[in-house]
Design a protein around this motif. Structure first.
Motif, PDB file in Angstrom:
ATOM      1  N   SER A  74       0.812  -1.215   0.000  1.00  0.00           N
ATOM      2  CA  SER A  74       0.000   0.000   0.000  1.00  0.00           C
ATOM      3  C   SER A  74       0.850   1.272   0.000  1.00  0.00           C
ATOM      4  N   PHE A  75       2.151   1.127   0.275  1.00  0.00           N
ATOM      5  CA  PHE A  75       3.049   2.294   0.257  1.00  0.00           C
ATOM      6  C   PHE A  75       3.541   2.602  -1.155  1.00  0.00           C
ATOM      7  N   ARG A  76       3.603   1.565  -1.967  1.00  0.00           N
ATOM      8  CA  ARG A  76       4.196   1.667  -3.315  1.00  0.00           C
ATOM      9  C   ARG A  76       3.656   2.853  -4.147  1.00  0.00           C
ATOM     10  N   PRO A  77       2.313   3.054  -4.179  1.00  0.00           N
ATOM     11  CA  PRO A  77       1.779   4.151  -5.033  1.00  0.00           C
ATOM     12  C   PRO A  77       2.339   5.527  -4.661  1.00  0.00           C
ATOM     13  N   LEU A  78       2.753   5.692  -3.413  1.00  0.00           N
ATOM     14  CA  LEU A  78       3.282   7.003  -3.010  1.00  0.00           C
ATOM     15  C   LEU A  78       4.558   7.334  -3.784  1.00  0.00           C
ATOM     16  N   LEU A  79       5.316   6.296  -4.154  1.00  0.00           N
ATOM     17  CA  LEU A  79       6.545   6.549  -4.901  1.00  0.00           C
ATOM     18  C   LEU A  79       6.238   7.009  -6.324  1.00  0.00           C
ATOM     19  N   ASP A  80       5.010   6.733  -6.781  1.00  0.00           N
ATOM     20  CA  ASP A  80       4.571   7.284  -8.079  1.00  0.00           C
ATOM     21  C   ASP A  80       3.764   8.569  -7.860  1.00  0.00           C
ATOM     22  N   PHE A  81       3.853   9.074  -6.635  1.00  0.00           N
ATOM     23  CA  PHE A  81       3.178  10.305  -6.224  1.00  0.00           C
ATOM     24  C   PHE A  81       1.659  10.233  -6.374  1.00  0.00           C
ATOM     25  N   HIS A  82       1.141   9.026  -6.119  1.00  0.00           N
ATOM     26  CA  HIS A  82      -0.309   8.883  -6.006  1.00  0.00           C
ATOM     27  C   HIS A  82      -0.697   9.103  -4.555  1.00  0.00           C
ATOM     28  N   LYS A  83      -1.951   9.405  -4.358  1.00  0.00           N
ATOM     29  CA  LYS A  83      -2.447   9.541  -2.993  1.00  0.00           C
ATOM     30  C   LYS A  83      -2.521   8.143  -2.364  1.00  0.00           C
ATOM     31  N   VAL A  84      -2.151   8.057  -1.107  1.00  0.00           N
ATOM     32  CA  VAL A  84      -2.212   6.747  -0.448  1.00  0.00           C
ATOM     33  C   VAL A  84      -3.075   6.830   0.810  1.00  0.00           C
ATOM     34  N   TRP A 115      13.363   0.895   7.481  1.00  0.00           N
ATOM     35  CA  TRP A 115      13.191   1.101   6.036  1.00  0.00           C
ATOM     36  C   TRP A 115      13.859   2.397   5.596  1.00  0.00           C
ATOM     37  N   VAL A 116      14.549   2.307   4.487  1.00  0.00           N
ATOM     38  CA  VAL A 116      15.177   3.501   3.907  1.00  0.00           C
ATOM     39  C   VAL A 116      14.907   3.531   2.406  1.00  0.00           C
ATOM     40  N   LEU A 117      15.055   4.712   1.848  1.00  0.00           N
ATOM     41  CA  LEU A 117      14.868   4.875   0.396  1.00  0.00           C
ATOM     42  C   LEU A 117      16.000   5.729  -0.154  1.00  0.00           C
ATOM     43  N   PRO A 118      16.347   5.524  -1.422  1.00  0.00           N
ATOM     44  CA  PRO A 118      17.354   6.402  -2.027  1.00  0.00           C
ATOM     45  C   PRO A 118      16.868   7.852  -2.016  1.00  0.00           C
ATOM     46  N   SER A 119      17.808   8.757  -1.927  1.00  0.00           N
ATOM     47  CA  SER A 119      17.420  10.158  -1.756  1.00  0.00           C
ATOM     48  C   SER A 119      16.729  10.735  -2.988  1.00  0.00           C
ATOM     49  N   TYR A 120      16.870  10.063  -4.163  1.00  0.00           N
ATOM     50  CA  TYR A 120      16.232  10.653  -5.350  1.00  0.00           C
ATOM     51  C   TYR A 120      14.703  10.644  -5.262  1.00  0.00           C
ATOM     52  N   TYR A 121      14.158   9.865  -4.331  1.00  0.00           N
ATOM     53  CA  TYR A 121      12.708   9.919  -4.141  1.00  0.00           C
ATOM     54  C   TYR A 121      12.268  11.233  -3.496  1.00  0.00           C
ATOM     55  N   LYS A 122      13.254  11.988  -3.030  1.00  0.00           N
ATOM     56  CA  LYS A 122      12.914  13.254  -2.358  1.00  0.00           C
ATOM     57  C   LYS A 122      13.029  14.414  -3.346  1.00  0.00           C
ATOM     58  N   ILE A 123      12.560  14.171  -4.566  1.00  0.00           N
ATOM     59  CA  ILE A 123      12.713  15.169  -5.636  1.00  0.00           C
ATOM     60  C   ILE A 123      11.958  16.454  -5.318  1.00  0.00           C
ATOM     61  N   PHE A 124      10.775  16.320  -4.696  1.00  0.00           N
ATOM     62  CA  PHE A 124      10.003  17.523  -4.357  1.00  0.00           C
ATOM     63  C   PHE A 124      10.296  17.890  -2.900  1.00  0.00           C
ATOM     64  N   LYS A 125      11.283  18.746  -2.752  1.00  0.00           N
ATOM     65  CA  LYS A 125      11.800  19.015  -1.404  1.00  0.00           C
ATOM     66  C   LYS A 125      10.743  19.579  -0.459  1.00  0.00           C
ATOM     67  N   THR A 126       9.907  20.485  -0.965  1.00  0.00           N
ATOM     68  CA  THR A 126       8.941  21.110  -0.057  1.00  0.00           C
ATOM     69  C   THR A 126       7.816  20.141   0.314  1.00  0.00           C
ATOM     70  N   LEU A 127       7.547  19.180  -0.559  1.00  0.00           N
ATOM     71  CA  LEU A 127       6.451  18.248  -0.278  1.00  0.00           C
ATOM     72  C   LEU A 127       6.912  17.033   0.523  1.00  0.00           C
TER      73      LEU A 127
END
Lengths: 562, 100
Positions: A74-84, A115-127
């Protein structure tokens, strides 16, 4: 698991984790381990099914390291910037937690990495940190939920993967390794993780360091106190080096709150050195923070040996910190069991060097850990009294030792297991067990476990001993015989033997026996048993008492059976 | 012109790195060591690790980005990765052509 056996570790992961197995298996530092890898990408199946091949060698430890987007669907869609749906994510984590708790019943310890993620998932810094939509925000909540779910499970240990990522820096994530072999992290991350896991296991096996012995001049403060005078040593003030020394002292003091002891060994005039400690206004460490010291002009290795012996600790428990490479080399050579870390020349690195040492691991913190320095200081006062008074009996009479013997129960279980797993010197068999294993062992009708508490006129020593017996064929076999080094040598050992002997007589047994299992550290236990009055079968390291004779009672110690 | 001696050292540093994760047989640091294929000490995962380590080490030592993993052929009849020597020649050629 015995202390001299190589622990077996099963690595369960949803990515290729063989490289970490390699680092674990190739590391020769004690204890060597045997790491194996579960089938790739079958985390849930492996956690659910203990009939799978990977479980057949009965691993002692399991490491579960997963990627959040794989294990929590259920977390996966957030990485595609869908609402979760956050609640759905938390529910999924609850389900995953149940699997981990289930596995914890099968093995001694489960390590779960955060759990950790690569930093490139943090593309939208303010969000990124916004509630509901920020990847980092949700990931933090996920980790907290997992931590909360597992917090009460004694043998599940969460490991902070973010630390490994920080240490590895830019090489933490290597997309090439991911696309070619599904290796989720760079090897530096696995190296750090393997080191942490080995360190935690050393802690479980009672191999953590307990005492830091410090040099003084240019180690605790800047300058030579004998030449400069205490008023002129470099400590505190508006000076970067002075501040660094204060910070180093503060870090040392903080470790005493985790049960680490401090001692001093310095080539100095004792009176002058102690004057600096008591009089310098910016001295963070006070005299009562040190459990002992040897300040004289003699060889430091000799001084360390004497100090450690006075404290009833093993040399393996000691870290020696000295700015002088000659002194470090001398101690390393003369006392190879002592850990002598390389020490930076730059004083501003002292604090970080100290806090980077990977040797103080403990899995839990008890009130006694927090009080340990005080207990040792009181012990020093006892020793001073002993020197004044001639015989042991006279000394014991003056001490007014009181011993309480009680049966193992749920209330004393956590501290009992802690003592069981960390005591090395007065330890007959050096068994290492989890709470569940000990309770399970003690549940059998023919077995009995007592715990020993002690106090004297200087204060409460707390829970200091464990003795257990197993009856077979009318013979009582003493299985565990464990006494904290703080309590050794005041006839508590004899009371523990007497407790088993009295119990055996009520059962009308023929004899009691004790089998000594030697380790690198438990010679003091052998020495006690040799003097215990038991018949000694040297070839088999075996002690025997015929119960036709009463075991001698102990004078000058009050015993209360709870 | 690529310095052959320097490249051998680079290769050996990468081998050291990979040896620390290899279980069982390690890669001996000599040119005739069999790496991959029937007689080799590496499986496909080991080979990927080695090539990744070499890429990283070349970047450090030569400041050149060499892409070894991008068109990797893991079939065991690939001659390029057969021995340390064939791997060295393969990398030397690739680097030289990139330089040229």
């Amino acid at each position: 698991m015995k202390i001299d056996e190589s622990p077996k570790i099963l690595l369960v992961s949803d990515f290729t984790i063989n490289n970490m197995a390699g680092y674990l298996n190739n590391d020769d530092d004690f204890p060597t381990v045997k790491a194996s890898v579960s089938p790739y990408g079958q985390v849930i199946q492996v956690l659910l099914n203990d009939n799978l091949d990977c479980w057949q060698n009965n691993p002692d430890f399991v490491v579960v390291w997963t990627q959040p987007e794989n294990i929590i669907n259920s977390f996966r869609p957030l990485l595609d910037f869908h609402k979760v749906d956050i609640q759905k994510i938390l529910d999924d984590i609850d389900e995953f937690s149940k699997l981990l708790i289930n596995v914890s019943r099968r093995v001694k310890h489960v390590f779960v990495s955060t759990w950790v993620l690569p930093s490139y998932y943090k593309i939208f810094k303010t969000l990124d940190m916004k509630n509901e939509i920020g990847v980092s925000n949700v990931l933090m909540r996920m980790n907290i939920r997992l931590l909360d779910n597992l917090a009460d499970i004694q043998n599940i240990c969460m490991l902070n993967a973010q630390r490994w990522i920080e240490v590895a820096g830019v090489s933490s994530f290597n997309p090439k390794l991911w696309y070619t072999a599904k290796i989720a992290f760079g090897n530096e991350v696995f190296k750090e993780a393997a080191k942490d896991i080995k360190n935690v296991i050393r802690g479980f096996l009672g191999m953590a360091k307990k005492l830091i012995i410090l040099d003084l001049d240019d180690t605790l403060w800047g300058g030579i106190v004998g030449d400069d005078g205490w008023e002129n040593i470099k400590l505190g003030g508006h000076d970067p080096i002075g501040e660094a020394y204060v910070d180093f002292q503060r870090a040392l003091k903080s470790l005493t709150n985790r049960g680490i002891l401090l001692g001093m060994v310095s080539k100095n005039d004792e009176k002058i050195a102690l004057e600096a400690i008591t009089k310098h206004p910016e001295m963070i460490l006070k005299l009562e923070d040190f459990v002992g010291w040897k300040i004289n002009w003699e060889d430091k290795a000799k001084n360390i040996l004497e100090l450690v012996s006075e404290l009833n600790l093993g040399l393996q428990s000691v870290v020696f910190i000295d700015d002088n490479p000659y002194e470090r080399a001398r101690v390393s050579e003369a006392l190879p069991e002592v850990f002598v870390p390389e020490w930076p020349q730059d004083k501003m690195l002292y604090k970080s060097a100290l806090l980077s040492l990977r040797c103080f691991e403990i899995s839990a913190i008890s009130d006694e850990d927090i009080m340990r320095t005080k207990l040792y200081v009181v012990e020093r006062q006892r020793g001073e009294l002993k020197e004044k008074i001639g015989s042991i009996d006279e000394w014991l009479k003056t001490l007014a030792v009181k011993v309480e013997v009680e049966v193992l129960n749920n209330l004393n279980l956590p501290r009992t297991v802690q003592l069981l797993n960390k005591t090395n010197q007065m330890n007959l068999s050096t068994r290492r067990m989890t709470e569940a294993e000990l309770i399970d062992w003690a549940r059998q009708e023919q077995r009995k476990v007592w715990i020993i508490r002690a106090s004297d006129k200087f204060g409460d020593l707390g829970l200091v001993g464990i003795v257990s017996i197993e009856v077979n064929n009318n013979i009582g076999c003493i299985t565990d015989f464990i006494l904290s080094c703080r309590a050794m040598g005041r006839k508590i050992e004899e009371i523990m033997v007497l407790t088993t002997a009295n119990y055996a007589r009520t059962l009308k047994l023929d004899k009691i026996i004790a089998k000594y299992v030697p380790t690198a550290k438990n010679k003091p236990c052998l020495e006690f048993w040799k003097s215990s009055g038991f018949k000694y079968e040297e070839s088999e390291a075996f002690f025997e008492w015929d119960l036709q004779d009463d075991y001698p009672s102990v004078n000058h110690v009050e015993v209360i059976y709870v | 012109m690529i310095d052959r001696e320097k490249l051998i050292n680079t290769l050996y540093k990468a081998i050291d790195e990979v040896n620390s994760i290899l279980e069982g047989d390690k890669i001996c640091k000599s040119m005739d060591t069999s790496l991959y294929g029937d007689l080799g000490v590496l499986d496909s995962l080991g080979l990927i690790n080695l090539l990744a380590a070499i890429e990283e080490q070349i970047e450090k030592d030569f400041g050149i980005t060499l892409l070894l993993l991008d068109d990797i052929d893991l079939s065991e009849d690939t001659n390029d990765f057969c021995t340390v020597s064939t791997l060295f020649e393969y990398i030397f050629l690739r680097l030289s052509s990139q330089e040229g």
